[in-house]
Design a protein around this motif. Structure first.
Motif, PDB file in Angstrom:
ATOM      1  N   SER A 196      14.918   3.102 -14.697  1.00  0.00           N
ATOM      2  CA  SER A 196      13.492   3.392 -14.548  1.00  0.00           C
ATOM      3  C   SER A 196      13.132   4.657 -15.309  1.00  0.00           C
ATOM      4  O   SER A 196      13.805   5.689 -15.173  1.00  0.00           O
ATOM      5  N   LEU A 197      12.077   4.582 -16.094  1.00  0.00           N
ATOM      6  CA  LEU A 197      11.590   5.746 -16.809  1.00  0.00           C
ATOM      7  C   LEU A 197      10.738   6.613 -15.896  1.00  0.00           C
ATOM      8  O   LEU A 197      10.031   6.099 -15.019  1.00  0.00           O
ATOM      9  N   ILE A 198      10.808   7.898 -16.092  1.00  0.00           N
ATOM     10  CA  ILE A 198       9.968   8.826 -15.334  1.00  0.00           C
ATOM     11  C   ILE A 198       8.585   8.832 -15.972  1.00  0.00           C
ATOM     12  O   ILE A 198       8.453   8.948 -17.191  1.00  0.00           O
ATOM     13  N   SER A 199       7.571   8.686 -15.148  1.00  0.00           N
ATOM     14  CA  SER A 199       6.209   8.665 -15.672  1.00  0.00           C
ATOM     15  C   SER A 199       5.393   9.817 -15.095  1.00  0.00           C
ATOM     16  O   SER A 199       5.721  10.372 -14.046  1.00  0.00           O
ATOM     17  N   ARG A 200       4.347  10.162 -15.827  1.00  0.00           N
ATOM     18  CA  ARG A 200       3.426  11.214 -15.404  1.00  0.00           C
ATOM     19  C   ARG A 200       2.026  10.760 -15.801  1.00  0.00           C
ATOM     20  O   ARG A 200       1.797  10.445 -16.973  1.00  0.00           O
ATOM     21  N   THR A 201       1.130  10.739 -14.823  1.00  0.00           N
ATOM     22  CA  THR A 201      -0.221  10.190 -15.032  1.00  0.00           C
ATOM     23  C   THR A 201      -0.138   8.836 -15.733  1.00  0.00           C
ATOM     24  O   THR A 201      -0.862   8.564 -16.701  1.00  0.00           O
ATOM     25  N   LYS A 202       0.805   8.001 -15.252  1.00  0.00           N
ATOM     26  CA  LYS A 202       0.994   6.623 -15.719  1.00  0.00           C
ATOM     27  C   LYS A 202       1.528   6.523 -17.143  1.00  0.00           C
ATOM     28  O   LYS A 202       1.567   5.433 -17.717  1.00  0.00           O
ATOM     29  N   GLU A 203       1.963   7.633 -17.722  1.00  0.00           N
ATOM     30  CA  GLU A 203       2.536   7.620 -19.063  1.00  0.00           C
ATOM     31  C   GLU A 203       4.039   7.865 -18.976  1.00  0.00           C
ATOM     32  O   GLU A 203       4.492   8.714 -18.203  1.00  0.00           O
ATOM     33  N   ASP A 204       4.809   7.114 -19.761  1.00  0.00           N
ATOM     34  CA  ASP A 204       6.255   7.336 -19.798  1.00  0.00           C
ATOM     35  C   ASP A 204       6.761   7.636 -21.211  1.00  0.00           C
ATOM     36  O   ASP A 204       7.962   7.661 -21.461  1.00  0.00           O
ATOM     37  N   GLU A 205       5.834   7.864 -22.141  1.00  0.00           N
ATOM     38  CA  GLU A 205       6.151   8.354 -23.475  1.00  0.00           C
ATOM     39  C   GLU A 205       5.423   9.675 -23.669  1.00  0.00           C
ATOM     40  O   GLU A 205       4.232   9.771 -23.372  1.00  0.00           O
ATOM     41  N   PHE A 206       6.134  10.693 -24.167  1.00  0.00           N
ATOM     42  CA  PHE A 206       5.539  12.020 -24.237  1.00  0.00           C
ATOM     43  C   PHE A 206       5.646  12.564 -25.653  1.00  0.00           C
ATOM     44  O   PHE A 206       6.741  12.730 -26.191  1.00  0.00           O
TER      45      PHE A 206
END
Length: 224
Positions: free
Chosen positions: A82-92
């Motif tokens: 599972s990728l960690i997401s932030r504000t529904k984004e998992d690409e930074f």
């Protein structure tokens, strides 16, 4: 600067073998009852058993080819990670670094990152796989006083800050390899956990051969 080897502690040696050796398919270089190491491109990722370890965790980033980020993301997902997401984004996208990253956890809940530095000429034609982990790109070093710690490192190893320096967060090195010096009171991105310091040994390739013990002996840094 390039990170040659990182030695971390773990209380789940078997789980780390399954994750890095089987799931990520990294080559096992050494395996004993208390120590395990893997080949990650030009670097070595090593773990030693520590039954007293509880909630401590590390941040480690692996460099991937500049043109393989999308493939790398799918490769991780295909392995059930599972990728960690932030504000529904998992690409930074880090514009000031010209880099793109994704994050996930290993069995010890270490914060693991795949990062593509687009300023580097490291594109490949091959399909993404374990050999596309080019090297350890970053190791996190939580400290009490970032400026003081960085001053010591800079004086001994002749490493400059890169990609922004501040009183709570300073990367030392360059796009090839970074010591991420972070204040213990500043949360990690992107999961907002507070940094935890623990035994860490780092071997780097530098023009200034030296050795240092820092943070009350928790960190051992050596250059060759």
């Amino acid at each position: 600067m390039k990170i040659t080897e990182v030695l971390l502690n773990t209380h789940r040696l078997d789980a780390m073998k399954d994750f890095y050796g089987s799931l990520l398919d990294l080559e096992v270089l050494e395996e004993t009852a208390s120590r395990l190491s893997f080949r990650a491109g030009e670097s070595v990722l090593a773990f030693q058993e520590d039954s007293l370890m509880e909630n401590e965790f590390y941040h480690v980033a692996f460099a991937i080819p500049t043109n393989k980020f999308i493939e790398a993301k799918q490769w991780v997902i295909d392995r059930g990670i599972s990728l960690i997401s932030r504000t529904k984004e998992d690409e930074f996208l880090f514009e000031s670094w010209n880099a793109t990253a994704l994050y996930f956890y290993d069995p010890d809940h270490n914060l693991i990152e795949f990062i593509a530095h687009h300023s580097l000429d490291n594109a490949v034609d091959e399909t993404f796989g374990p050999k596309a982990l080019l090297r350890i790109s970053e190791i996190g070093l939580p400290v009490d006083n970032v400026p003081e710690f960085c001053q010591t490192i800079t004086e001994v190893f002749q490493l400059d800050s890169w990609g922004g320096a501040g009183p709570q967060f300073t990367p030392l090195g360059d796009a090839e390899g970074l010591l991420i010096v972070i204040d213990k009171q500043r949360p990690w991105f992107p999961d907002d956990r507070m940094p935890r310091e623990y035994n860490t040994k780092v071997l780097i390739n530098s023009t200034c051969p030296a050795s240092l013990s820092l943070q009350n002996g928790l960190y051992e840094l050596k250059s060759i």
